[in-house]
Design an enzyme around this catalytic site. Structure first.
Site, PDB file in Angstrom:
ATOM      1  NE  ARG A 134      -0.762  -0.651   4.927  1.00 12.63           N
ATOM      2  CZ  ARG A 134      -1.127  -0.750   5.932  1.00 12.63           C
ATOM      3  NH1 ARG A 134      -2.708  -0.773   6.252  1.00 12.63           N
ATOM      4  NH2 ARG A 134      -0.537  -0.942   7.262  1.00 12.63           N
ATOM      5  CD  GLU A 173      -0.868   3.996  10.613  1.00 16.41           C
ATOM      6  OE1 GLU A 173      -0.118   3.347   9.972  1.00 16.41           O
ATOM      7  OE2 GLU A 173      -1.223   3.835  11.735  1.00 16.41           O
ATOM      8  CD  GLU A 323      -5.335   2.126  12.289  1.00 12.65           C
ATOM      9  OE1 GLU A 323      -4.155   1.369  12.726  1.00 12.65           O
ATOM     10  OE2 GLU A 323      -5.627   2.474  11.197  1.00 12.65           O
ATOM     11  CD1 TRP A 331       2.134  -3.631  13.209  1.00 10.84           C
ATOM     12  CD2 TRP A 331       3.775  -2.318  14.266  1.00 10.84           C
ATOM     13  NE1 TRP A 331       1.442  -2.407  14.021  1.00 10.84           N
ATOM     14  CE2 TRP A 331       2.429  -1.950  14.796  1.00 10.84           C
ATOM     15  CE3 TRP A 331       4.900  -1.850  15.035  1.00 10.84           C
ATOM     16  CZ2 TRP A 331       2.268  -0.771  15.550  1.00 10.84           C
ATOM     17  CZ3 TRP A 331       4.789  -0.759  15.665  1.00 10.84           C
ATOM     18  CH2 TRP A 331       3.418  -0.067  15.933  1.00 10.84           C
ATOM     19  CD  GLU A 371      -1.857  -5.265   8.328  1.00  8.65           C
ATOM     20  OE1 GLU A 371      -1.131  -4.156   9.240  1.00  8.65           O
ATOM     21  OE2 GLU A 371      -2.891  -4.835   8.025  1.00  8.65           O
ATOM     22  CE1 TYR A 373       1.493 -15.695  11.348  1.00  7.50           C
ATOM     23  CE2 TYR A 373       1.820 -16.130  13.631  1.00  7.50           C
ATOM     24  CZ  TYR A 373       1.804 -16.619  12.035  1.00  7.50           C
ATOM     25  OH  TYR A 373       2.423 -17.773  11.738  1.00  7.50           O
ATOM     26  CG  HIS A 374      -2.769  -6.570  14.142  1.00  6.45           C
ATOM     27  ND1 HIS A 374      -3.520  -6.135  14.945  1.00  6.45           N
ATOM     28  CD2 HIS A 374      -1.791  -5.614  13.872  1.00  6.45           C
ATOM     29  CE1 HIS A 374      -3.335  -4.928  15.358  1.00  6.45           C
ATOM     30  NE2 HIS A 374      -2.031  -4.654  14.846  1.00  6.45           N
TER      31      HIS A 374
HETATM   32  C1  GLA Z   1      -1.513   0.701  10.982  1.00  7.15           C
HETATM   33  C2  GLA Z   1      -2.715   0.765   9.513  1.00  7.15           C
HETATM   34  C3  GLA Z   1      -3.539  -0.215   9.610  1.00  7.15           C
HETATM   35  C4  GLA Z   1      -2.926  -1.480  10.428  1.00  7.15           C
HETATM   36  C5  GLA Z   1      -2.407  -1.554  11.482  1.00  7.15           C
HETATM   37  C6  GLA Z   1      -1.794  -2.488  12.288  1.00  7.15           C
HETATM   38  O1  GLA Z   1      -1.883   1.376  12.103  1.00  7.15           O
HETATM   39  O2  GLA Z   1      -3.224   2.044   9.873  1.00  7.15           O
HETATM   40  O3  GLA Z   1      -4.128  -0.612   8.504  1.00  7.15           O
HETATM   41  O4  GLA Z   1      -1.976  -1.972   9.370  1.00  7.15           O
HETATM   42  O5  GLA Z   1      -1.330  -0.555  11.454  1.00  7.15           O
HETATM   43  O6  GLA Z   1      -1.241  -2.136  13.430  1.00  7.15           O
END
Ligand code: GLA
Length: 683
Positions: A134, A173, A323, A331, A371, A373-374
């Site tokens: 992305r 972000e 978030e 990560w 993602e 494993y998040h």
């Molecule tokens: C960032 C992104 C989300 C996701 C989270 C995972 O904050 O905005 O899309 O990838 O990290 O922690």
């Protein structure tokens, strides 16, 4: 109803897609919101009802949708498909869940980048980003920005009056810059506008140094870091900030052209993002929002409190946490989960610092998303994860607290200045490996927060009226306008405390000729004779301040005879016997200069000295290790949010007349990771 029975009833009843039938009924804006990111485009519509029912059961009342769904919303150039989004928003409304819509510009569809490869982001080393990750776009590309404005406007035309949509998040972000040809052209015109003539730039940048002299603006390299001219590096950051501010501002304009003013416009920023100036990027936004992660799973509550206060300062109003982790991230070097109770503890900490909403990332992992494993609220089977109940408990508490806290905010008598430009200037020439601008902010904030005081974090150009104490831990760059503002603050009766390296540079990142603190040296009645990075501790002692200097030591020299020397260095070849901290009364005000980085004992002693000058603003609770108490007040009343961040119970001495409204407080004891909301008498 037991969860299993509830779920099987739902799964049986789950209607396929429910067509949108008219507008959902509006419901009252809550004072507090809690929910999650939700990606309906990743799941069969038959599943939506189950997910939304599980959210409603947990009393979640907000979802963020859409921020990565561009390929679904615009499957081909100019062909829009919003029917699914209509149905998702309507389905959420049936479950009393409001929606924040994300513009999907962090993830362009492949048809766009294939047709216009020049929109792809170019890294500083010349490599070009591609599809499948992305943020592969260039923030300066006129083509890309045209597409971005169009999708934002199309969304706003469709949902700008939808009563169930409460706000907008622009992109996701932002921050990764590009170094493509279009950016370079913009850079040259940005410089031309700033300097007017190449001669002016050459003079202000001192380009006689190393024969740097330029003949045209388009000769100036686009570089993000040194070794380069300090003015170039600072201007690079300013330029990037202005491109991002315009990128965000354009989408805000596109949205507002169609949106009801009741809908807010924001973007989600990240912790201590060093890529741009947050204050500038928030110029055209209604509220600030940030993504509050604790990657290693062990929260430093003071550091997190500081960041909340920083974000509240972007717009000087309450903010959202867009978030947060439902347990863990994916990560960090080790993705440890928060302990039981800490998700709730951190949610309430956000509220304490002026946050009005928290959204967990994410509801459920996409089966083949990057993602996997998040942390999530429900598992790959769609059933609640262990954290679900803690989030539901928090949501129930938010529901009780919301009507009380609506319209309230934290209130501070102490301001701490954060200068992004000074951070960039120091980053470029740290002079000591260990000089860390963010750690410096934290070191200064920590003992003030531990004393129970509330702090506003503000930019260097903020209006400081009403603050009893203004602390500037790292104001390396001080331009004339800032110097004048700070001078009148002191002359007006305030106490200004400057940290090391303050007032060394001007607006062009050039050295002031007065030595530190530059244009504030006359007011201080002292200046820095010289500065010394140090690799071992040096004791600093005075009548009331004693501690150990580390990393950095400046020798101060009084130039006026009414300057008070608060502490001197005890040893060190250049330091022994020389002043480390000086202070001067100016009318009813005071200016103090702290010339060293201190250990925690020294920083505590400096804090005691500073706080002695703050007549009002005594803490609401006697300070106790790991216990945080912040007051929010407004026309509706005064409330105290108390949080025990420690691993053991805390015995509290509550203020007179305090009454528990929500939370764990039992006979004055707050359990480990416990929280309580108290109402306070209004006087
Ligand atoms: C960032 C992104 C989300 C996701 C989270 C995972 O904050 O905005 O899309 O990838 O990290 O922690």
């Amino acid at each position: 109803m037991r969860l299993k029975v509830f779920l099987s009833a739902l799964l049986l009843a789950a209607a396929p897609a429910v067509a949108a039938t008219g507008e959902p009924a509006p419901f009252k804006a809550a004072g507090l919101s809690i929910g999650s990111s939700w990606y309906p485009e990743q799941w069969p519509e038959a599943r939506w009802e189950v997910d939304l029912a599980l959210m409603e059961r947990a009393q979640l009342n907000v979802v963020r949708i859409g921020e990565f769904a561009w390929a679904r919303m615009e499957p081909a150039d100019g062909q829009f498909d919003f029917a699914w989004l209509d149905r998702a928003i309507a389905a959420a409304a049936r479950h009393k869940i409001r929606v924040v819509l994300g513009t999907p510009t962090a993830g362009p569809p492949i048809w766009l980048t294939e047709a216009h490869p020049d929109v792809l982001r170019v890294n500083e080393d010349g490599s070009v980003e591609g599809h499948g990750e992305r943020r592969q776009f260039s923030f300066a590309s006129a083509t890309y920005r045209g597409y971005a404005r169009r999708i934002a406007a199309e969304m706003a035309r469709r949902y700008g009056r939808n009563p169930n949509v409460v706000g907008w998040q622009i992109d996701n972000e932002i921050g990764v810059p590009s170094f493509d040809g279009e950016v370079r052209t913009l850079w040259a015109s940005w410089l031309a506008k700033r300097y007017g003539s190449i001669d002016a730039l050459n003079r202000r940048w001192t380009t006689e140094y190393w024969s740097q002299r330029y003949q045209r603006f388009d000769q100036i390299p686009l570089k993000s870091k040194g070794p380069q001219n300090p003015a170039l590096i600072l201007d690079y950051h300013r330029f990037v900030s202005s491109v991002w501010a315009d990128y965000v501002g354009e989408q805000a304009v596109a949205i507002r052209a169609h949106a009801d003013p009741r809908q807010f416009v924001t973007t989600n920023s990240t912790a201590w993002n060093n890529n741009f100036d947050q204050y500038l990027v928030h110029r055209d936004l209604d509220i600030a929002a940030w993504d509050d992660y604790v990657p290693g799973g062990r929260p430093d509550w003071v550091a997190n409190a500081l960041h909340h206060d920083l974000v509240r300062g972007y717009k000087r109003r309450n903010f959202w946490v867009m978030e947060a982790q439902p347990g863990r991230v994916d990560w960090a070097p080790v993705n440890r989960s928060l302990d039981p109770g800490q998700v709730r503890e951190l949610a309430w900490q956000m509220v304490a610092h002026g946050g009005d909403a928290i959204l967990y990332w994410q509801w459920r992992s996409a089966l083949n998303g990057q993602e996997q494993y998040h942390g999530t609220v429900v598992g790959p089977d769609g059933m609640p994860m262990p954290i679900y109940d803690e989030i539901a408990k928090t949501a129930a508490e938010f529901a009780s607290a919301a009507p009380l806290l609506a319209g309230t905010s934290p209130y501070a008598r102490i301001a701490m200045l954060y200068s992004q430009e000074s951070r960039w200037a120091v980053d470029q020439e740290k002079h000591s490996r260990d000089y860390d601008p963010v750690a410096t902010m934290q070191d200064w904030y920590r003992p003030v927060a531990a004393s129970g005081r509330t702090i506003d974090i503000l930019p260097g150009n903020a209006d400081l009226a009403g603050y009893a104490l203004v602390v500037a831990p790292l104001l390396n760059i001080v331009d004339n306008a800032t110097a004048e503002r700070l001078t009148s603050y002191v002359r007006g009766g305030g106490h200004l405390v400057l940290g090391p390296r303050s007032g060394m540079k001007d607006d062009d990142n050039a050295l002031w000729t007065q030595r530190q603190p530059g244009p504030l040296a006359a007011l201080l009645g002292a200046r820095v004779e010289n500065y010394y990075p140090i690799d071992a501790g040096v004791i600093v002692a005075g009548a009331s301040i004693t501690g150990s200097a580390k990393t950095w030591a400046e020798v101060l020299k009084p130039t006026a005879n009414d300057v008070e020397i608060l502490a001197t260095y005890s040893d060190g070849p250049w330091l022994a016997g020389k002043p480390a901290i000086v202070s001067r009364r100016v009318g009813k005000g005071r200016i103090t200069y702290v010339g060293a980085i201190f250990d925690s004992a020294g920083q505590r002693a400096i804090t005691d000295f500073m706080l002695a000058s703050v007549r009002a603003g005594a803490p609401p609770l006697p300070p106790a290790d790991g216990v945080e108490a912040v007051e929010r007040k407004g026309p509706g009343g005064r409330y105290l949010i108390v949080i025990n961040h420690a691993g053991e119970p805390a015995q509290l001495q509550l203020p007179a007349g305090a009454r528990r409204v929500v939370g764990d407080l039992d006979a004055g004891t707050l359990p480990a990771h416990g929280v309580a909301l108290l109402s306070l008498p209004v006087h």
